[in-house]
Motif scaffolding. Structure first.
Motif, PDB file in Angstrom:
ATOM      1  N   HIS A 260      -3.517   6.686   3.683  1.00  0.00           N
ATOM      2  CA  HIS A 260      -3.904   5.591   2.789  1.00  0.00           C
ATOM      3  C   HIS A 260      -2.768   5.272   1.802  1.00  0.00           C
ATOM      4  O   HIS A 260      -2.662   4.154   1.309  1.00  0.00           O
ATOM      5  CB  HIS A 260      -5.183   5.966   2.045  1.00  0.00           C
ATOM      6  N   LEU A 261      -1.926   6.267   1.551  1.00  0.00           N
ATOM      7  CA  LEU A 261      -0.809   6.071   0.622  1.00  0.00           C
ATOM      8  C   LEU A 261       0.214   5.057   1.130  1.00  0.00           C
ATOM      9  O   LEU A 261       0.988   4.511   0.347  1.00  0.00           O
ATOM     10  CB  LEU A 261      -0.121   7.417   0.349  1.00  0.00           C
ATOM     11  N   PHE A 262       0.208   4.784   2.425  1.00  0.00           N
ATOM     12  CA  PHE A 262       1.153   3.812   2.973  1.00  0.00           C
ATOM     13  C   PHE A 262       0.861   2.395   2.480  1.00  0.00           C
ATOM     14  O   PHE A 262       1.684   1.504   2.648  1.00  0.00           O
ATOM     15  CB  PHE A 262       1.166   3.858   4.511  1.00  0.00           C
ATOM     16  N   ASN A 263      -0.286   2.188   1.872  1.00  0.00           N
ATOM     17  CA  ASN A 263      -0.605   0.880   1.296  1.00  0.00           C
ATOM     18  C   ASN A 263       0.100   0.653  -0.036  1.00  0.00           C
ATOM     19  O   ASN A 263       0.070  -0.443  -0.572  1.00  0.00           O
ATOM     20  CB  ASN A 263      -2.120   0.743   1.082  1.00  0.00           C
ATOM     21  N   SER A 264       0.716   1.695  -0.591  1.00  0.00           N
ATOM     22  CA  SER A 264       1.394   1.588  -1.885  1.00  0.00           C
ATOM     23  C   SER A 264       2.828   1.123  -1.699  1.00  0.00           C
ATOM     24  O   SER A 264       3.612   1.777  -1.015  1.00  0.00           O
ATOM     25  CB  SER A 264       1.410   2.940  -2.603  1.00  0.00           C
TER      26      SER A 264
ATOM     27  N   LEU B 157      16.767   9.548  -0.769  1.00  0.00           N
ATOM     28  CA  LEU B 157      15.681  10.247  -0.103  1.00  0.00           C
ATOM     29  C   LEU B 157      15.831  10.277   1.421  1.00  0.00           C
ATOM     30  O   LEU B 157      15.438  11.254   2.056  1.00  0.00           O
ATOM     31  CB  LEU B 157      14.326   9.634  -0.480  1.00  0.00           C
ATOM     32  N   ILE B 158      16.411   9.245   2.002  1.00  0.00           N
ATOM     33  CA  ILE B 158      16.554   9.261   3.463  1.00  0.00           C
ATOM     34  C   ILE B 158      17.619  10.258   3.896  1.00  0.00           C
ATOM     35  O   ILE B 158      17.632  10.673   5.048  1.00  0.00           O
ATOM     36  CB  ILE B 158      16.825   7.860   4.062  1.00  0.00           C
ATOM     37  N   MET B 159      18.457  10.683   2.975  1.00  0.00           N
ATOM     38  CA  MET B 159      19.500  11.664   3.291  1.00  0.00           C
ATOM     39  C   MET B 159      19.021  13.102   3.101  1.00  0.00           C
ATOM     40  O   MET B 159      19.629  14.024   3.601  1.00  0.00           O
ATOM     41  CB  MET B 159      20.729  11.434   2.405  1.00  0.00           C
ATOM     42  N   LYS B 160      17.933  13.286   2.373  1.00  0.00           N
ATOM     43  CA  LYS B 160      17.442  14.632   2.067  1.00  0.00           C
ATOM     44  C   LYS B 160      16.118  14.870   2.791  1.00  0.00           C
ATOM     45  O   LYS B 160      15.142  14.174   2.537  1.00  0.00           O
ATOM     46  CB  LYS B 160      17.204  14.777   0.561  1.00  0.00           C
ATOM     47  N   GLU B 161      16.066  15.848   3.648  1.00  0.00           N
ATOM     48  CA  GLU B 161      14.835  16.138   4.386  1.00  0.00           C
ATOM     49  C   GLU B 161      14.110  17.369   3.850  1.00  0.00           C
ATOM     50  O   GLU B 161      12.959  17.595   4.184  1.00  0.00           O
ATOM     51  CB  GLU B 161      15.152  16.353   5.868  1.00  0.00           C
TER      52      GLU B 161
ATOM     53  N   LYS C 148      -2.899   7.363  -7.135  1.00  0.00           N
ATOM     54  CA  LYS C 148      -3.500   7.176  -5.814  1.00  0.00           C
ATOM     55  C   LYS C 148      -3.520   8.488  -5.039  1.00  0.00           C
ATOM     56  O   LYS C 148      -4.496   8.824  -4.380  1.00  0.00           O
ATOM     57  CB  LYS C 148      -2.700   6.120  -5.047  1.00  0.00           C
ATOM     58  N   LYS C 149      -2.443   9.254  -5.151  1.00  0.00           N
ATOM     59  CA  LYS C 149      -2.345  10.545  -4.461  1.00  0.00           C
ATOM     60  C   LYS C 149      -3.388  11.522  -4.993  1.00  0.00           C
ATOM     61  O   LYS C 149      -3.977  12.279  -4.226  1.00  0.00           O
ATOM     62  CB  LYS C 149      -0.941  11.136  -4.634  1.00  0.00           C
ATOM     63  N   GLU C 150      -3.656  11.471  -6.285  1.00  0.00           N
ATOM     64  CA  GLU C 150      -4.624  12.381  -6.896  1.00  0.00           C
ATOM     65  C   GLU C 150      -6.039  12.173  -6.376  1.00  0.00           C
ATOM     66  O   GLU C 150      -6.859  13.061  -6.428  1.00  0.00           O
ATOM     67  CB  GLU C 150      -4.615  12.248  -8.421  1.00  0.00           C
ATOM     68  N   ARG C 151      -6.315  10.982  -5.867  1.00  0.00           N
ATOM     69  CA  ARG C 151      -7.655  10.688  -5.346  1.00  0.00           C
ATOM     70  C   ARG C 151      -7.852  11.189  -3.918  1.00  0.00           C
ATOM     71  O   ARG C 151      -8.934  11.072  -3.376  1.00  0.00           O
ATOM     72  CB  ARG C 151      -7.903   9.183  -5.385  1.00  0.00           C
TER      73      ARG C 151
ATOM     74  N   TYR D   9      -4.306  16.271   0.357  1.00  0.00           N
ATOM     75  CA  TYR D   9      -3.283  15.369   0.883  1.00  0.00           C
ATOM     76  C   TYR D   9      -2.215  16.139   1.654  1.00  0.00           C
ATOM     77  O   TYR D   9      -1.953  17.306   1.404  1.00  0.00           O
ATOM     78  CB  TYR D   9      -2.660  14.523  -0.234  1.00  0.00           C
ATOM     79  N   ASN D  10      -1.570  15.469   2.585  1.00  0.00           N
ATOM     80  CA  ASN D  10      -0.492  16.036   3.388  1.00  0.00           C
ATOM     81  C   ASN D  10       0.835  15.672   2.716  1.00  0.00           C
ATOM     82  O   ASN D  10       1.155  14.492   2.577  1.00  0.00           O
ATOM     83  CB  ASN D  10      -0.579  15.466   4.805  1.00  0.00           C
ATOM     84  N   ASP D  11       1.605  16.679   2.322  1.00  0.00           N
ATOM     85  CA  ASP D  11       2.857  16.456   1.591  1.00  0.00           C
ATOM     86  C   ASP D  11       3.852  15.624   2.412  1.00  0.00           C
ATOM     87  O   ASP D  11       4.494  14.729   1.881  1.00  0.00           O
ATOM     88  CB  ASP D  11       3.484  17.801   1.204  1.00  0.00           C
ATOM     89  N   LEU D  12       3.955  15.901   3.683  1.00  0.00           N
ATOM     90  CA  LEU D  12       4.897  15.179   4.547  1.00  0.00           C
ATOM     91  C   LEU D  12       4.543  13.695   4.612  1.00  0.00           C
ATOM     92  O   LEU D  12       5.416  12.830   4.473  1.00  0.00           O
ATOM     93  CB  LEU D  12       4.893  15.797   5.953  1.00  0.00           C
ATOM     94  N   ILE D  13       3.264  13.399   4.795  1.00  0.00           N
ATOM     95  CA  ILE D  13       2.828  12.000   4.850  1.00  0.00           C
ATOM     96  C   ILE D  13       3.004  11.337   3.486  1.00  0.00           C
ATOM     97  O   ILE D  13       3.462  10.194   3.398  1.00  0.00           O
ATOM     98  CB  ILE D  13       1.362  11.896   5.333  1.00  0.00           C
ATOM     99  N   ALA D  14       2.671  12.050   2.422  1.00  0.00           N
ATOM    100  CA  ALA D  14       2.814  11.491   1.073  1.00  0.00           C
ATOM    101  C   ALA D  14       4.275  11.171   0.768  1.00  0.00           C
ATOM    102  O   ALA D  14       4.582  10.127   0.199  1.00  0.00           O
ATOM    103  CB  ALA D  14       2.239  12.454   0.038  1.00  0.00           C
ATOM    104  N   ARG D  15       5.184  12.058   1.168  1.00  0.00           N
ATOM    105  CA  ARG D  15       6.623  11.792   0.949  1.00  0.00           C
ATOM    106  C   ARG D  15       7.061  10.555   1.713  1.00  0.00           C
ATOM    107  O   ARG D  15       7.777   9.703   1.182  1.00  0.00           O
ATOM    108  CB  ARG D  15       7.462  12.994   1.372  1.00  0.00           C
ATOM    109  N   ALA D  16       6.640  10.458   2.975  1.00  0.00           N
ATOM    110  CA  ALA D  16       7.019   9.297   3.801  1.00  0.00           C
ATOM    111  C   ALA D  16       6.455   8.004   3.202  1.00  0.00           C
ATOM    112  O   ALA D  16       7.145   6.982   3.159  1.00  0.00           O
ATOM    113  CB  ALA D  16       6.520   9.494   5.231  1.00  0.00           C
ATOM    114  N   ALA D  17       5.217   8.050   2.727  1.00  0.00           N
ATOM    115  CA  ALA D  17       4.594   6.864   2.140  1.00  0.00           C
ATOM    116  C   ALA D  17       5.291   6.463   0.843  1.00  0.00           C
ATOM    117  O   ALA D  17       5.522   5.272   0.601  1.00  0.00           O
ATOM    118  CB  ALA D  17       3.111   7.126   1.887  1.00  0.00           C
ATOM    119  N   PHE D  18       5.631   7.449   0.015  1.00  0.00           N
ATOM    120  CA  PHE D  18       6.329   7.157  -1.238  1.00  0.00           C
ATOM    121  C   PHE D  18       7.672   6.484  -0.951  1.00  0.00           C
ATOM    122  O   PHE D  18       8.012   5.468  -1.538  1.00  0.00           O
ATOM    123  CB  PHE D  18       6.549   8.449  -2.037  1.00  0.00           C
ATOM    124  N   GLN D  19       8.401   7.053  -0.026  1.00  0.00           N
ATOM    125  CA  GLN D  19       9.712   6.518   0.342  1.00  0.00           C
ATOM    126  C   GLN D  19       9.575   5.118   0.932  1.00  0.00           C
ATOM    127  O   GLN D  19      10.326   4.213   0.579  1.00  0.00           O
ATOM    128  CB  GLN D  19      10.365   7.449   1.358  1.00  0.00           C
ATOM    129  N   LYS D  20       8.601   4.916   1.801  1.00  0.00           N
ATOM    130  CA  LYS D  20       8.404   3.616   2.445  1.00  0.00           C
ATOM    131  C   LYS D  20       8.018   2.550   1.421  1.00  0.00           C
ATOM    132  O   LYS D  20       8.318   1.373   1.603  1.00  0.00           O
ATOM    133  CB  LYS D  20       7.333   3.719   3.523  1.00  0.00           C
TER     134      LYS D  20
END
Length: 184
Positions: free
Chosen positions: A107-111, A159-163, A129-132, A136-147
């Protein structure tokens, strides 16, 4: 328009004098943007010593409302509040649309950061949004934040250089970039 002289409480409630030994506890205000059951639970637990005093429960509950919720309370018909149980029921029905809906991490990908939104505000909104999201999955949350970041933003490029960073690392970096953006 609310007339201050017209009471929403019945005459029985309105005429009861406050208890001398009563000291107003600290309450978290309800503004109309959260779960009503959570607020009622907090209120009841704070007022546990006075739960048998219907009149006091009604009168004090009204003081825990702010903003839209206070406006709503003032729209109740005169003399319509007869008991705390009734008031709780009407309150819950009015704000039932704010009950939490379980959402998944994706759902975080909507942000997305809005062009006119400050970087700090985007981070704050994303965190809220993440707190709700329960579990939550950290990997998905990181990808959504970056996107959600503009592709031309400096942090996006970093961020795209650091995994090997966690979401907490992302937020720490975001704070630095927010300060940098504000200094420009």
């Amino acid at each position: 328009m609310f007339n201050i002289s017209r009471s929403l409480f019945t005459d029985e409630i309105e005429q009861v004098e406050p208890l001398r030994e009563f000291k107003m506890p600290h309450f978290t205000s309800f503004k109309g943007d959260e779960e009503p059951e959570r607020h009622l639970k907090h209120y009841r637990s704070t007022m546990i010593l006075y739960q048998n005093n219907n009149d006091l429960m009604c009168k004090i509950f009204a003081t825990t409302l702010q903003g839209e919720a206070q406006d709503w309370f003032c729209t109740l018909p005169p003399k319509s509040v007869r008991s705390f149980n009734e008031l709780s029921s009407v309150f819950t029905k009015e704000y039932s649309s704010y009950r939490s809906i379980k959402k998944k991490s994706d759902h975080l990908f909507n942000s997305k950061k809005n062009p006119k939104e400050s970087f700090r505000d985007y981070v704050k909104r994303f965190k809220a949004k993440k707190e709700r999201i329960v579990g939550y999955n950290d990997l998905i949350a990181r990808a959504a934040f970056q996107k959600g970041l503009p592709a031309d933003h400096q942090l996006f490029r970093k961020l795209i250089m650091k995994e090997d960073l966690t979401l907490a690392d992302y937020f720490a970096l975001a704070e630095k970039y927010a300060l940098w953006d504000e200094a420009r």
